[in-house]
Motif scaffolding. Structure first.
Motif, PDB file in Angstrom:
ATOM      1  N   VAL A   5       0.850  -1.188   0.000  1.00 30.35           N
ATOM      2  CA  VAL A   5       0.000   0.000   0.000  1.00 30.35           C
ATOM      3  C   VAL A   5       0.887   1.240   0.000  1.00 30.35           C
ATOM      4  O   VAL A   5       1.646   1.470   0.951  1.00 30.35           O
ATOM      5  CB  VAL A   5      -0.942   0.033   1.221  1.00 30.35           C
ATOM      6  CG1 VAL A   5      -1.791   1.298   1.198  1.00 30.35           C
ATOM      7  CG2 VAL A   5      -1.827  -1.216   1.247  1.00 30.35           C
ATOM      8  N   GLU A   6       0.771   2.017  -1.078  1.00 31.14           N
ATOM      9  CA  GLU A   6       1.556   3.243  -1.193  1.00 31.14           C
ATOM     10  C   GLU A   6       0.795   4.424  -0.616  1.00 31.14           C
ATOM     11  O   GLU A   6      -0.440   4.430  -0.570  1.00 31.14           O
ATOM     12  CB  GLU A   6       1.885   3.558  -2.662  1.00 31.14           C
ATOM     13  CG  GLU A   6       2.659   2.486  -3.394  1.00 31.14           C
ATOM     14  CD  GLU A   6       1.764   1.605  -4.240  1.00 31.14           C
ATOM     15  OE1 GLU A   6       2.227   1.057  -5.250  1.00 31.14           O
ATOM     16  OE2 GLU A   6       0.575   1.460  -3.875  1.00 31.14           O
ATOM     17  N   SER A   7       1.533   5.430  -0.222  1.00 30.99           N
ATOM     18  CA  SER A   7       0.941   6.679   0.252  1.00 30.99           C
ATOM     19  C   SER A   7       1.964   7.786   0.099  1.00 30.99           C
ATOM     20  O   SER A   7       3.153   7.531  -0.146  1.00 30.99           O
ATOM     21  CB  SER A   7       0.497   6.560   1.710  1.00 30.99           C
ATOM     22  OG  SER A   7       1.613   6.319   2.554  1.00 30.99           O
ATOM     23  N   VAL A  20       7.345   9.388  -0.819  1.00 34.44           N
ATOM     24  CA  VAL A  20       6.281   8.400  -0.901  1.00 34.44           C
ATOM     25  C   VAL A  20       6.696   7.158  -0.124  1.00 34.44           C
ATOM     26  O   VAL A  20       7.884   6.855  -0.023  1.00 34.44           O
ATOM     27  CB  VAL A  20       5.909   8.046  -2.351  1.00 34.44           C
ATOM     28  CG1 VAL A  20       5.233   9.229  -3.028  1.00 34.44           C
ATOM     29  CG2 VAL A  20       7.121   7.598  -3.142  1.00 34.44           C
ATOM     30  N   SER A  21       5.701   6.496   0.438  1.00 30.45           N
ATOM     31  CA  SER A  21       5.949   5.331   1.276  1.00 30.45           C
ATOM     32  C   SER A  21       5.176   4.132   0.758  1.00 30.45           C
ATOM     33  O   SER A  21       4.149   4.282   0.095  1.00 30.45           O
ATOM     34  CB  SER A  21       5.513   5.614   2.723  1.00 30.45           C
ATOM     35  OG  SER A  21       6.135   6.764   3.234  1.00 30.45           O
ATOM     36  N   CYS A  22       5.660   2.972   1.109  1.00 31.81           N
ATOM     37  CA  CYS A  22       4.983   1.728   0.744  1.00 31.81           C
ATOM     38  C   CYS A  22       5.084   0.781   1.927  1.00 31.81           C
ATOM     39  O   CYS A  22       6.196   0.421   2.338  1.00 31.81           O
ATOM     40  CB  CYS A  22       5.628   1.127  -0.489  1.00 31.81           C
ATOM     41  SG  CYS A  22       5.014  -0.517  -0.937  1.00 31.81           S
ATOM     42  N   VAL A  23       3.941   0.408   2.470  1.00 34.51           N
ATOM     43  CA  VAL A  23       3.899  -0.521   3.592  1.00 34.51           C
ATOM     44  C   VAL A  23       3.490  -1.898   3.083  1.00 34.51           C
ATOM     45  O   VAL A  23       2.518  -2.032   2.326  1.00 34.51           O
ATOM     46  CB  VAL A  23       2.909  -0.048   4.665  1.00 34.51           C
ATOM     47  CG1 VAL A  23       2.860  -1.043   5.816  1.00 34.51           C
ATOM     48  CG2 VAL A  23       3.312   1.327   5.180  1.00 34.51           C
ATOM     49  N   ALA A  24       4.227  -2.896   3.512  1.00 38.28           N
ATOM     50  CA  ALA A  24       3.967  -4.273   3.080  1.00 38.28           C
ATOM     51  C   ALA A  24       3.374  -5.084   4.217  1.00 38.28           C
ATOM     52  O   ALA A  24       3.767  -4.935   5.375  1.00 38.28           O
ATOM     53  CB  ALA A  24       5.266  -4.917   2.608  1.00 38.28           C
ATOM     54  N   SER A  25       2.442  -5.949   3.862  1.00 45.10           N
ATOM     55  CA  SER A  25       1.897  -6.866   4.850  1.00 45.10           C
ATOM     56  C   SER A  25       2.792  -8.078   4.955  1.00 45.10           C
ATOM     57  O   SER A  25       3.673  -8.310   4.116  1.00 45.10           O
ATOM     58  CB  SER A  25       0.490  -7.311   4.441  1.00 45.10           C
ATOM     59  OG  SER A  25       0.574  -8.057   3.240  1.00 45.10           O
ATOM     60  N   GLY A  26       2.589  -8.879   5.978  1.00 45.39           N
ATOM     61  CA  GLY A  26       3.352 -10.116   6.108  1.00 45.39           C
ATOM     62  C   GLY A  26       4.565  -9.961   7.000  1.00 45.39           C
ATOM     63  O   GLY A  26       5.011  -8.851   7.300  1.00 45.39           O
ATOM     64  N   ARG A  27       5.111 -11.122   7.382  1.00 48.15           N
ATOM     65  CA  ARG A  27       6.212 -11.129   8.333  1.00 48.15           C
ATOM     66  C   ARG A  27       7.559 -11.392   7.678  1.00 48.15           C
ATOM     67  O   ARG A  27       8.555 -11.538   8.364  1.00 48.15           O
ATOM     68  CB  ARG A  27       5.950 -12.199   9.390  1.00 48.15           C
ATOM     69  CG  ARG A  27       4.752 -11.897  10.271  1.00 48.15           C
ATOM     70  CD  ARG A  27       4.468 -13.034  11.217  1.00 48.15           C
ATOM     71  NE  ARG A  27       3.948 -14.190  10.509  1.00 48.15           N
ATOM     72  CZ  ARG A  27       3.634 -15.329  11.106  1.00 48.15           C
ATOM     73  NH1 ARG A  27       3.811 -15.478  12.403  1.00 48.15           N
ATOM     74  NH2 ARG A  27       3.153 -16.328  10.408  1.00 48.15           N
ATOM     75  N   ARG A  72      14.752   1.588   3.062  1.00 50.55           N
ATOM     76  CA  ARG A  72      13.802   0.650   3.639  1.00 50.55           C
ATOM     77  C   ARG A  72      14.024   0.540   5.137  1.00 50.55           C
ATOM     78  O   ARG A  72      15.141   0.676   5.632  1.00 50.55           O
ATOM     79  CB  ARG A  72      13.892  -0.723   2.977  1.00 50.55           C
ATOM     80  CG  ARG A  72      15.170  -1.494   3.262  1.00 50.55           C
ATOM     81  CD  ARG A  72      15.215  -2.767   2.421  1.00 50.55           C
ATOM     82  NE  ARG A  72      14.136  -3.682   2.743  1.00 50.55           N
ATOM     83  CZ  ARG A  72      13.713  -4.658   1.929  1.00 50.55           C
ATOM     84  NH1 ARG A  72      14.298  -4.831   0.744  1.00 50.55           N
ATOM     85  NH2 ARG A  72      12.724  -5.461   2.290  1.00 50.55           N
ATOM     86  N   ASP A  73      12.934   0.285   5.831  1.00 50.05           N
ATOM     87  CA  ASP A  73      12.974   0.048   7.269  1.00 50.05           C
ATOM     88  C   ASP A  73      12.299  -1.295   7.507  1.00 50.05           C
ATOM     89  O   ASP A  73      11.064  -1.389   7.513  1.00 50.05           O
ATOM     90  CB  ASP A  73      12.257   1.167   8.014  1.00 50.05           C
ATOM     91  CG  ASP A  73      12.373   1.038   9.533  1.00 50.05           C
ATOM     92  OD1 ASP A  73      12.669  -0.076  10.010  1.00 50.05           O
ATOM     93  OD2 ASP A  73      12.150   2.025  10.224  1.00 50.05           O
ATOM     94  N   THR A  78       8.429  -1.201   5.655  1.00 49.91           N
ATOM     95  CA  THR A  78       8.186  -0.020   4.828  1.00 49.91           C
ATOM     96  C   THR A  78       9.396   0.315   3.963  1.00 49.91           C
ATOM     97  O   THR A  78      10.538   0.219   4.419  1.00 49.91           O
ATOM     98  CB  THR A  78       7.840   1.193   5.717  1.00 49.91           C
ATOM     99  OG1 THR A  78       6.698   0.885   6.520  1.00 49.91           O
ATOM    100  CG2 THR A  78       7.527   2.407   4.868  1.00 49.91           C
ATOM    101  N   VAL A  79       9.093   0.708   2.742  1.00 46.49           N
ATOM    102  CA  VAL A  79      10.120   1.235   1.851  1.00 46.49           C
ATOM    103  C   VAL A  79       9.693   2.645   1.442  1.00 46.49           C
ATOM    104  O   VAL A  79       8.508   2.913   1.242  1.00 46.49           O
ATOM    105  CB  VAL A  79      10.325   0.336   0.615  1.00 46.49           C
ATOM    106  CG1 VAL A  79       9.069   0.221  -0.229  1.00 46.49           C
ATOM    107  CG2 VAL A  79      11.497   0.814  -0.220  1.00 46.49           C
ATOM    108  N   TYR A  80      10.654   3.527   1.375  1.00 47.74           N
ATOM    109  CA  TYR A  80      10.400   4.928   1.067  1.00 47.74           C
ATOM    110  C   TYR A  80      11.117   5.322  -0.226  1.00 47.74           C
ATOM    111  O   TYR A  80      12.167   4.765  -0.564  1.00 47.74           O
ATOM    112  CB  TYR A  80      10.915   5.835   2.190  1.00 47.74           C
ATOM    113  CG  TYR A  80      10.402   5.503   3.559  1.00 47.74           C
ATOM    114  CD1 TYR A  80      11.133   4.671   4.411  1.00 47.74           C
ATOM    115  CD2 TYR A  80       9.204   6.023   4.011  1.00 47.74           C
ATOM    116  CE1 TYR A  80      10.681   4.368   5.683  1.00 47.74           C
ATOM    117  CE2 TYR A  80       8.738   5.725   5.294  1.00 47.74           C
ATOM    118  CZ  TYR A  80       9.477   4.897   6.115  1.00 47.74           C
ATOM    119  OH  TYR A  80       9.010   4.596   7.379  1.00 47.74           O
ATOM    120  N   LEU A  81      10.569   6.304  -0.878  1.00 42.45           N
ATOM    121  CA  LEU A  81      11.249   6.931  -2.002  1.00 42.45           C
ATOM    122  C   LEU A  81      11.262   8.432  -1.724  1.00 42.45           C
ATOM    123  O   LEU A  81      10.226   9.087  -1.785  1.00 42.45           O
ATOM    124  CB  LEU A  81      10.556   6.633  -3.333  1.00 42.45           C
ATOM    125  CG  LEU A  81      11.275   7.168  -4.562  1.00 42.45           C
ATOM    126  CD1 LEU A  81      12.592   6.407  -4.777  1.00 42.45           C
ATOM    127  CD2 LEU A  81      10.393   7.033  -5.803  1.00 42.45           C
TER     128      LEU A  81
END
Length: 124
Positions: A5-7, A20-27, A72-73, A78-81
């Protein structure tokens, strides 16, 4: 399965910055190479940046090298641009993507998961 999910998209003047950020689901986020791509109206989707699982190695398109930074964190999935010195030609929908593997890739077809995109508009 990974959901992305980007934002953070929006309207910015030329010369400005946006993140811009991107949050990923999952472990298992840390196992994935993460990439950013963009698509402008009437154009094909193009590679922007990618980062390997550890965040040590990154690749950039020539058009953004020196202006954009991918980070990325893994603790936040989360990964950021970070986009600096933005130009009108950077206007596009920005997508993040993920692929399970060790090495960052610039090829869109190699990515397995995609977000829905976030619009970035740079005014002149």
């Amino acid at each position: 399965q990974v959901q992305l999910v980007e934002s953070g998209g929006g309207l910015v003047q030329a010369g400005g910055s946006l993140r811009v950020s991107c949050v990923a689901s999952g472990r298992t986020f840390s196992r994935y190479v993460m990439g950013w791509f963009r698509q402008a109206p009437g154009k094909e989707r193009e590679f922007v940046a990618a980062i390997n699982w550890s965040g040590v190695a990154a690749s950039y398109a020539d058009s953004v090298n020196g202006r954009f930074i991918i980070i990325r964190d893994n603790t936040k999935n989360t990964v950021y641009l970070q986009m600096n010195s933005l130009k009108p030609e950077d206007t596009a929908v920005y997508y993040c993507a993920a692929v399970n593997g060790p090495t960052a890739t610039t090829v869109a077809g190699r990515y397995d998961y995609w977000g829905q995109g976030t619009q970035v508009t740079v005014s002149s």
